[in-house]
Scaffold this motif. Structure first.
Motif, PDB file in Angstrom:
ATOM      1  N   TYR A 487       0.824  -1.198   0.000  1.00  0.00           N
ATOM      2  CA  TYR A 487       0.000   0.000   0.000  1.00  0.00           C
ATOM      3  C   TYR A 487       0.858   1.247   0.000  1.00  0.00           C
ATOM      4  O   TYR A 487       1.950   1.271   0.549  1.00  0.00           O
ATOM      5  N   ARG A 488       0.317   2.295  -0.609  1.00  0.00           N
ATOM      6  CA  ARG A 488       0.955   3.595  -0.503  1.00  0.00           C
ATOM      7  C   ARG A 488       0.485   4.231   0.797  1.00  0.00           C
ATOM      8  O   ARG A 488      -0.616   3.950   1.268  1.00  0.00           O
ATOM      9  N   LEU A 489       1.321   5.112   1.333  1.00  0.00           N
ATOM     10  CA  LEU A 489       0.998   5.722   2.626  1.00  0.00           C
ATOM     11  C   LEU A 489      -0.350   6.448   2.577  1.00  0.00           C
ATOM     12  O   LEU A 489      -1.177   6.316   3.475  1.00  0.00           O
ATOM     13  N   GLU A 491      -2.779   5.831   0.707  1.00  0.00           N
ATOM     14  CA  GLU A 491      -3.881   4.874   0.570  1.00  0.00           C
ATOM     15  C   GLU A 491      -4.324   4.368   1.933  1.00  0.00           C
ATOM     16  O   GLU A 491      -5.492   4.047   2.143  1.00  0.00           O
ATOM     17  N   LEU A 492      -3.377   4.317   2.853  1.00  0.00           N
ATOM     18  CA  LEU A 492      -3.733   3.909   4.212  1.00  0.00           C
ATOM     19  C   LEU A 492      -4.739   4.896   4.790  1.00  0.00           C
ATOM     20  O   LEU A 492      -5.637   4.538   5.534  1.00  0.00           O
ATOM     21  N   LYS A 493      -4.564   6.164   4.427  1.00  0.00           N
ATOM     22  CA  LYS A 493      -5.489   7.195   4.884  1.00  0.00           C
ATOM     23  C   LYS A 493      -6.792   7.086   4.087  1.00  0.00           C
ATOM     24  O   LYS A 493      -7.886   7.167   4.646  1.00  0.00           O
ATOM     25  N   ARG A 494      -6.656   6.876   2.790  1.00  0.00           N
ATOM     26  CA  ARG A 494      -7.820   6.848   1.923  1.00  0.00           C
ATOM     27  C   ARG A 494      -8.757   5.692   2.279  1.00  0.00           C
ATOM     28  O   ARG A 494      -9.969   5.851   2.333  1.00  0.00           O
ATOM     29  N   PHE A 495      -8.173   4.521   2.527  1.00  0.00           N
ATOM     30  CA  PHE A 495      -8.996   3.340   2.794  1.00  0.00           C
ATOM     31  C   PHE A 495      -9.335   3.182   4.278  1.00  0.00           C
ATOM     32  O   PHE A 495      -9.947   2.207   4.668  1.00  0.00           O
ATOM     33  N   LYS A 496      -8.905   4.161   5.073  1.00  0.00           N
ATOM     34  CA  LYS A 496      -9.096   4.029   6.509  1.00  0.00           C
ATOM     35  C   LYS A 496     -10.565   3.838   6.899  1.00  0.00           C
ATOM     36  O   LYS A 496     -10.881   2.981   7.734  1.00  0.00           O
ATOM     37  N   PRO A 497     -11.508   4.628   6.288  1.00  0.00           N
ATOM     38  CA  PRO A 497     -12.907   4.442   6.696  1.00  0.00           C
ATOM     39  C   PRO A 497     -13.384   2.998   6.507  1.00  0.00           C
ATOM     40  O   PRO A 497     -14.288   2.546   7.211  1.00  0.00           O
ATOM     41  N   MET A 498     -12.767   2.278   5.583  1.00  0.00           N
ATOM     42  CA  MET A 498     -13.246   0.923   5.291  1.00  0.00           C
ATOM     43  C   MET A 498     -12.972  -0.071   6.409  1.00  0.00           C
ATOM     44  O   MET A 498     -13.702  -1.044   6.572  1.00  0.00           O
ATOM     45  N   VAL A 499     -11.901   0.150   7.153  1.00  0.00           N
ATOM     46  CA  VAL A 499     -11.603  -0.816   8.216  1.00  0.00           C
ATOM     47  C   VAL A 499     -12.107  -0.343   9.567  1.00  0.00           C
ATOM     48  O   VAL A 499     -12.047  -1.058  10.539  1.00  0.00           O
TER      49      VAL A 499
ATOM     50  N   TRP B   2      -4.040   8.821  11.993  1.00  0.00           N
ATOM     51  CA  TRP B   2      -4.394   9.273  10.653  1.00  0.00           C
ATOM     52  C   TRP B   2      -4.515   8.105   9.683  1.00  0.00           C
ATOM     53  O   TRP B   2      -5.289   8.125   8.752  1.00  0.00           O
ATOM     54  N   PHE B   3      -3.689   7.107   9.928  1.00  0.00           N
ATOM     55  CA  PHE B   3      -3.563   6.059   8.914  1.00  0.00           C
ATOM     56  C   PHE B   3      -4.096   4.732   9.430  1.00  0.00           C
ATOM     57  O   PHE B   3      -4.002   4.424  10.613  1.00  0.00           O
ATOM     58  N   ALA B   4      -4.636   3.964   8.490  1.00  0.00           N
ATOM     59  CA  ALA B   4      -5.064   2.620   8.842  1.00  0.00           C
ATOM     60  C   ALA B   4      -3.839   1.725   8.893  1.00  0.00           C
ATOM     61  O   ALA B   4      -2.824   1.993   8.244  1.00  0.00           O
ATOM     62  N   LEU B   9      -5.892  -3.462   6.379  1.00  0.00           N
ATOM     63  CA  LEU B   9      -6.322  -3.365   4.986  1.00  0.00           C
ATOM     64  C   LEU B   9      -6.076  -4.689   4.276  1.00  0.00           C
ATOM     65  O   LEU B   9      -6.896  -5.175   3.496  1.00  0.00           O
ATOM     66  N   LYS B  12      -8.568  -7.281   5.030  1.00  0.00           N
ATOM     67  CA  LYS B  12      -9.838  -7.068   4.319  1.00  0.00           C
ATOM     68  C   LYS B  12      -9.701  -7.289   2.809  1.00  0.00           C
ATOM     69  O   LYS B  12     -10.678  -7.178   2.080  1.00  0.00           O
ATOM     70  N   GLY B  16      -4.213  -2.170  -3.298  1.00  0.00           N
ATOM     71  CA  GLY B  16      -3.591  -0.860  -3.447  1.00  0.00           C
ATOM     72  C   GLY B  16      -3.206  -0.626  -4.898  1.00  0.00           C
ATOM     73  O   GLY B  16      -3.204  -1.535  -5.717  1.00  0.00           O
ATOM     74  N   ASN B  18      -0.285   0.116  -6.274  1.00  0.00           N
ATOM     75  CA  ASN B  18       0.914  -0.589  -6.749  1.00  0.00           C
ATOM     76  C   ASN B  18       0.604  -2.036  -7.065  1.00  0.00           C
ATOM     77  O   ASN B  18       1.078  -2.593  -8.050  1.00  0.00           O
ATOM     78  N   ASP B 211     -14.731   9.412  -0.686  1.00  0.00           N
ATOM     79  CA  ASP B 211     -14.208   8.309   0.114  1.00  0.00           C
ATOM     80  C   ASP B 211     -14.830   8.196   1.512  1.00  0.00           C
ATOM     81  O   ASP B 211     -14.385   7.418   2.329  1.00  0.00           O
TER      82      ASP B 211
END
Lengths: 502, 315
Positions: A487-489, A491-499, B2-4, B9, B12, B16, B18, B211
């Motif tokens: 994952y890109r950094l 993307e961790l923020k972008r997909f955060k609501p999903m988890v 801030w980050f999951a 991920l 689930k 991503g 990449n 999102d």
């Protein structure tokens, strides 16, 4: 799917080759890992004085050569009216002055620049002198034998024997020592004793280097051999090993000065120390060797400085790849940030940022008028290029008039790139609104600033310029990044609501 | 925070960028086939040969001297859209709902002059919207009379359905609803609403904008969970058949529902985005891996494949 094995082997090979090249450069050529290192250079001048009586004169002075700890960079002489040759005799060098006739006081100068260099490679390997046994009379024989027996018992090899002998001789209580030292210097005595015990040794003349000293004299040191190796001993205090600032002036048994046709000769030494940047020192050291010819340092200075810039581009590229693949920043145009960063290097960061914003800002305003004119794209971009040039010219003149010479550096921006940026931003504005312009433009500038910080780093500049092998390492890193499926950094923020839900 | 956490991920099965680029697009989409989907004219020709319905082609402008003729071409079509054949990400698409007295009205009610249309066409020809700035052609299509069932679900624009088709299996679907924020466009990054669709039934699962999840349409306040796509079976068939048609293993198909003609293929995408995961609230990877591990799928026909996904990917 194609096997990834060859790919990883390729990366490993690139890494290995790159690192090997870097290590080779470091250890063989002494190129340091960090910039700004300096090396002392000793300039030593020997002054030969004597009285000439009108006959042909021939003066032969022992001169030093590259030796452990010191590399000879250059030697010069000043001796008007004399012919000069450098000759080699018995494994060491000599300067020979000659004149058909000379009268009165004569002064001959010899100057040598020595680089303090822990990796110096001696020109001549030290060869053990032949053993020269002296036959002494009584009571010296008995005294010498007693001294020798005592020292021998307390020693294990030639070096420890020398140490013990020196200890004995320096003992003021010892009768034997006092007796033996009558009419002989301590150094000569030790050498004689060692020679008699079948140990090769000799007296060598050395110079204590001290910044700014004048009229220095050479000091005697004892060189004791064991096989091909030798150790130096200070005869006055018995210290073993070569002190840091001690340079051997002559490395064989010959005399310091042989003079024919003159009397009352005297040799004195003066010296100064200079610290010079290591690159210049290395340039001087390797200027004659072929191996160094394989590097960019042999190019003319102008091309070298060009390469200094070019070799930095892979660093900027690496930053862009990292920020896009690992962090996930969006930029307008893939490598536009690298080009902007190159411009920043010329202008300095703050001027560059201000200049960039000024040009793009004004460009966008004018471009919004052009967009109403319904022009063909190519013509419009051409118009934007000309416009950008005019803006740059205007700002330069303005900056100069109000005394900001910094402002003139704005000319370093790549104009075609700027024009394309303005065009893209303008379209982006029309299509996606100002928010997207800020996001993408800001992203590009942010990446450019990071690339600039990396490329302008003193250490990185030093490494890229001095170690070509680094390019292979960067190549391997870029290939590895191109293989990253994580994952890109962002993307961790972008997909955060999903988890987070549920 | 801030980050999951990446492990979360990963657990689930969220894919991503990449991973998508290397393991799916790079592996299953041969480069030689890209021009087929990157060029909308070629896609149209493909669809025609495969008897897949597409919006009616009104005209093509490929040379600068034809630009003045754009008004002529569209004079009999009340609503149309002009798009670059090689555009990507919805760039350069100009939608006109109706024209009157020499003005062309966009979905937001803004009037464009004939000169505006001509400028747009010449921008397309010069390659402003195409990948790498290559010269392009402008494609003019009839507007879709979109089905009334979507009344209130979409604001000022045509809602379209994106289905990810992997090796011929429709694996995940979402509907994209335009909003005031997206200016009538159906691109999620511009503010359109994405609605996750149950691949087995065509019912809405959940919805997101920028999102983040939401339950009602931001402009019309219509509850989004009541959304159901009609002709779902036909739409699934159309999507699945795009695999044979294009040869691309990992494919995004964009469909629209026409009032009379039913589901139509709008365009194909060889690099479909990842927002569909957010709209569905689930990752793509488990489904993709399941199909990668499926034996004998090459021999399965469209019917069998649809039965398979209905059975296994029901939400």
């Amino acid at each position: 799917m194609v096997s990834r094995k060859p790919f990883y082997i390729l990366i490993a090979l690139l890494l290995l080759a790159g690192l090997a090249l870097m290590l080779y450069r470091h250890f063989s050529f002494d190129v340091p890992w960090t910039p700004g290192q300096k090396r002392p250079i000793w300039s030593i001048e020997a002054k030969v004085e004597f009285k000439a009586h009108g006959d042909p004169v021939m003066a032969s002075l022992a001169i030093p050569s590259t030796q452990p700890g010191f590399t000879l960079l250059q030697q010069t002489t000043a001796s008007p009216g004399y012919g000069l040759t450098f000759v080699e005799k018995d494994g060491s060098g000599r300067a020979e002055w000659s004149a058909r006739t000379a009268t009165g006081r004569q002064e001959l100068y010899y100057k040598v620049d020595m680089l303090a260099d822990p990796n110096a490679k001696p020109t001549w390997l030290a060869t053990p002198p032949s053993i020269d046994k002296q036959v002494e009379k009584e009571p010296f024989i008995t005294a010498a034998e007693q001294l020798m027996t005592q020292a021998h018992q307390r020693s294990s090899d030639s070096y420890t024997l020398t140490r013990e002998l020196l200890k004995e001789l320096n003992d003021p209580e010892s009768q034997n020592a006092l007796l033996l030292q009558q009419g002989k210097s301590k150094a000569d005595l030790i050498v004689e004793l060692l020679n008699n015990a079948d140990i090769p040794a000799r007296v060598v003349k050395a110079l204590n280097l001290e910044d700014g000293r004048r009229r220095q004299e050479l000091v005697n040191y004892i060189q004791v051999f064991e096989g091909d190796k030798y150790q130096l001993f200070n005869p006055t205090n018995g210290q073993q090993g070569q002190p840091k600032n001690l340079m051997l002036w002559e490395q064989s048994t010959g005399s310091l000065l042989d003079l024919v046709g003159g009397t009352a000769s005297q040799v004195t030494f003066s010296m100064i120390r200079q610290n010079i940047p290591i690159n210049r020192a290395l340039e001087a050291k390797f200027k004659d060797t072929e191996l160094m010819n394989f590097s960019i340092h042999t190019l003319p200075i102008e091309e070298q400085s060009l390469f200094k810039g070019i070799l930095l581009i892979p660093i900027g590229v690496l930053v862009v790849v990292f920020l896009r693949v690992i962090i996930g920043l969006r930029t307008s145009g893939t490598f536009m940030p690298v080009l902007i960063a190159l411009a920043f290097i010329q202008t300095s960061l703050l001027t560059g940022l201000l200049g960039f914003l000024l040009i793009v800002g004004v460009g966008l305003i004018i471009r919004s008028y052009l967009s109403k004119l319904n022009l063909l794209l190519v013509a419009r971009i051409s118009a934007v290029i000309i416009m950008v040039i005019l803006i740059i010219a205007l700002f330069s003149v303005l900056a100069y008039k109000i005394g900001l010479t910094e402002g003139m550096k704005i000319t370093f921006f790549p104009m075609i790139i700027l024009s394309w940026t303005i065009e893209r931003m303008s379209i982006l504005w029309e299509e996606d609104g100002p928010r997207e312009v800020v996001v993408q433009g800001g992203g590009s500038l942010l990446v450019a600033v990071f690339a600039y910080l990396a490329m302008n780093n003193e250490l990185i500049r030093h490494l890229t310029f001095n170690f070509i092998g680094l390019q292979l390492v960067i190549m391997a890193l870029v290939l590895l990044l191109g293989n990253y499926t994580g994952y890109r950094l962002l993307e961790l923020k972008r997909f955060k609501p999903m988890v987070e839900e549920r | 925070m801030w980050f999951a956490k990446p492990e979360k991920l990963h657990a689930k099965g969220i894919m991503g960028m990449n991973h998508r680029n290397i393991s799916y697009i790079g592996r299953y989409n041969p480069r030689t086939l890209f021009p087929l989907v990157d060029d909308k004219l070629k896609t149209k020709q493909l669809a025609l040969n495969a008897k897949v319905t597409t919006p009616e082609l009104i005209g093509v402008i490929s040379h600068q001297y034809e630009v003045k003729g754009v008004v002529d071409i569209v004079k009999d079509s009340p609503g149309f859209c002009i798009k670059p054949a090689k555009g990507s990400g919805g760039k350069g698409i100009l939608v006109i709902l109706r024209h009157q007295d020499g003005f062309y009205y966009k979905p937001n009610g803004q009037g464009e002059t004939p000169e505006d249309l001509e400028r747009h066409v010449s921008n397309i020809l010069a390659g402003l919207f195409s990948l790498g700035g290559k010269p392009d052609v402008a494609v003019i299509e009839a507007l879709i009379n979109f089905d009334d069932v979507f009344e209130g679900y979409s604001y000022e624009g045509v809602p379209d359905t994106r289905v990810i088709v992997f090796k011929g299996f429709p694996v995940m679907a979402m509907m994209r609803l335009s909003t005031a924020a997206s200016d009538g466009k159906a691109n999620l990054h511009q503010g359109a609403v994405g609605v996750g669709i149950d691949i087995a039934t065509g019912h809405a699962l959940r919805a997101v904008q920028y999102d983040t999840p939401l339950t009602t349409h931001p402009d019309t306040n219509k509850p989004l969970d009541s959304l159901k796509i009609p002709h779902w079976e036909t739409l699934l068939h159309l999507s699945a058949s795009c695999y044979e048609m294009s040869g691309l293993g990992y494919l995004g198909t964009d469909m629209v529902l026409d009032q009379k003609k039913g589901p139509m293929l709008l365009e194909l995408n060889a690099r479909p985005g990842l927002a569909i995961q957010i709209a569905n609230g689930r990752g793509l990877l488990p489904r993709l891996r399941q199909i990668e591990g499926l034996r004998g799928h090459e021999q399965m026909g469209i019917e069998e494949r649809i039965l398979y996904v209905k059975k296994h990917f029901r939400s």
